[in-house]
Motif scaffolding. Structure first.
Motif, PDB file in Angstrom:
ATOM      1  N   ASP A 224       0.834  -1.201   0.000  1.00 13.84           N
ATOM      2  CA  ASP A 224       0.000   0.000   0.000  1.00 13.84           C
ATOM      3  C   ASP A 224       0.872   1.255   0.000  1.00 13.84           C
ATOM      4  O   ASP A 224       1.935   1.298   0.645  1.00 13.84           O
ATOM      5  N   GLU A 225       0.416   2.271  -0.711  1.00 13.82           N
ATOM      6  CA  GLU A 225       1.105   3.556  -0.687  1.00 13.82           C
ATOM      7  C   GLU A 225       0.680   4.291   0.577  1.00 13.82           C
ATOM      8  O   GLU A 225      -0.499   4.551   0.789  1.00 13.82           O
ATOM      9  N   PRO A 226       1.631   4.615   1.473  1.00 11.75           N
ATOM     10  CA  PRO A 226       1.249   5.251   2.740  1.00 11.75           C
ATOM     11  C   PRO A 226       0.859   6.709   2.545  1.00 11.75           C
ATOM     12  O   PRO A 226       1.182   7.336   1.529  1.00 11.75           O
ATOM     13  N   ALA A 227       0.162   7.252   3.530  1.00 12.83           N
ATOM     14  CA  ALA A 227      -0.111   8.693   3.533  1.00 12.83           C
ATOM     15  C   ALA A 227       1.222   9.430   3.607  1.00 12.83           C
ATOM     16  O   ALA A 227       2.165   8.978   4.266  1.00 12.83           O
ATOM     17  N   ARG A 228       1.303  10.544   2.893  1.00 15.74           N
ATOM     18  CA  ARG A 228       2.547  11.322   2.860  1.00 15.74           C
ATOM     19  C   ARG A 228       2.275  12.759   3.304  1.00 15.74           C
ATOM     20  O   ARG A 228       1.200  13.301   3.064  1.00 15.74           O
TER      21      ARG A 228
ATOM     22  N   PRO B 157       6.535   9.820   4.392  1.00 19.20           N
ATOM     23  CA  PRO B 157       5.544   8.861   4.901  1.00 19.20           C
ATOM     24  C   PRO B 157       5.501   8.889   6.421  1.00 19.20           C
ATOM     25  O   PRO B 157       6.467   9.293   7.076  1.00 19.20           O
TER      26      PRO B 157
ATOM     27  N   ALA C  85      -3.426   7.962   2.032  1.00 25.14           N
ATOM     28  CA  ALA C  85      -2.901   6.639   1.682  1.00 25.14           C
ATOM     29  C   ALA C  85      -3.673   6.065   0.501  1.00 25.14           C
ATOM     30  O   ALA C  85      -4.857   6.377   0.301  1.00 25.14           O
TER      31      ALA C  85
END
Length: 287
Positions: A151-155, A198, A242
């Protein structure tokens, strides 16, 4: 001195050891063996009793000392009890492989080069490993259980305004108030810009409390936030939410990662089976 005999130890203790979960940094394929083993114990540590009793392995204070030293250099702190146990286990796995390599005479041409002997012994083990049947269902289940990896994390985008010299909390709060009012004030202040960080990076760099405080901060407002390194004046610029990963677009990568993980598990199991031929003695560390 405490003694761990893999053959005669009580079944309950053996089961407890088998259930132990190692830290994430010790679960990568091959890292458990040659790479981390070579890093931690690059010195040729001749274990007590090798010449007299090749079936006895002693984990002594020198092993613990080297492990503590390298761990602290890499992570900035002493290992805890679980981490030290995991590091001992890495060393022990490598020692078993080293002795098995010597028994197979794979040290020919590699005199006294410990990591090459370990690698050759591991290659012999790898030749006997076989992947279990795999289909899309198996891969999807593995993908879901390891979703955090994909998963692409919140940035987070944020800025830090830094005052030169020694400053008090009241100085920082006054500085933040001036910035919010559009009056930078101090000519010696500097600006640091952070883009796309992240959340895990925020926690590692500044601490969990800081990450929570930054998440709760209004966008565009300068605030004095507490971090693991002290108080800082920061302004949240943006949060990119995310983004869940899609199995379909990562099927090939998942297959590769699943293969690595399964082979690593089989490799570990094979080495632990070999270790049952040895009596392991753990010497108490010096006070």
């Amino acid at each position: 001195m405490s003694i761990l005999n893999p053959v005669s130890a009580p079944a309950k203790a053996q089961a407890a050891i088998g259930r132990m979960r190692y830290p994430n940094w010790l679960r990568e394929p091959l890292l458990h063996f040659v790479l981390l083993g070579g890093l931690l114990f690059a010195v040729d540590h001749l274990v007590s009793g090798r010449s007299d009793d090749p079936r006895t392995i002693t984990v002594d204070a020198k092993v613990d000392g080297e492990a503590r030293q390298v761990f602290k250099a890499a992570r900035g702190r002493e290992p805890n009890e679980e981490e030290l146990y995991a590091l001992r286990r890495v060393w022990l796995d490598n020692e078993v492989l080293y002795r098995e390599g010597l028994a197979l005479q794979v040290d020919k041409g590699d005199t006294a080069i410990r990591d090459r002997v370990i690698f050759k012994a591991l290659s012999v083990i790898d030749a006997g490993l076989k992947l279990p049947p795999v289909n899309e269902k198996v891969l999807r289940e593995w993908f879901e259980s390891n979703r955090a990896k994909y998963d692409e994390p919140a940035r987070y985008d944020f800025e830090e305004a830094v005052l030169a010299g020694e400053v008090s909390e009241s100085d920082l709060r006054a500085f933040a108030a001036n910035l919010n009012a559009g009056n930078p004030g101090d000519a010696n202040a500097s600006l640091r810009v952070f883009k796309g960080r992240p959340r895990a990076n925020l926690v590692q760099s500044y601490g969990e409390e800081f990450a929570k405080a930054l998440e709760a901060s209004p966008v565009g407002e300068w605030r004095v936030l507490s971090t693991s390194g002290g108080l800082r004046v920061l302004r949240l610029q943006a949060i990119v939410p995310a983004k869940p990963a899609a199995f379909e677009s990562l099927a090939g990568v998942v297959m590769h990662d699943w293969t690595d993980a399964v082979m690593a598990e089989q490799r570990t199991a094979a080495v632990r089976t070999l270790a049952q031929k040895y009596t392991v003695k753990v010497e108490a560390a010096s006070p």
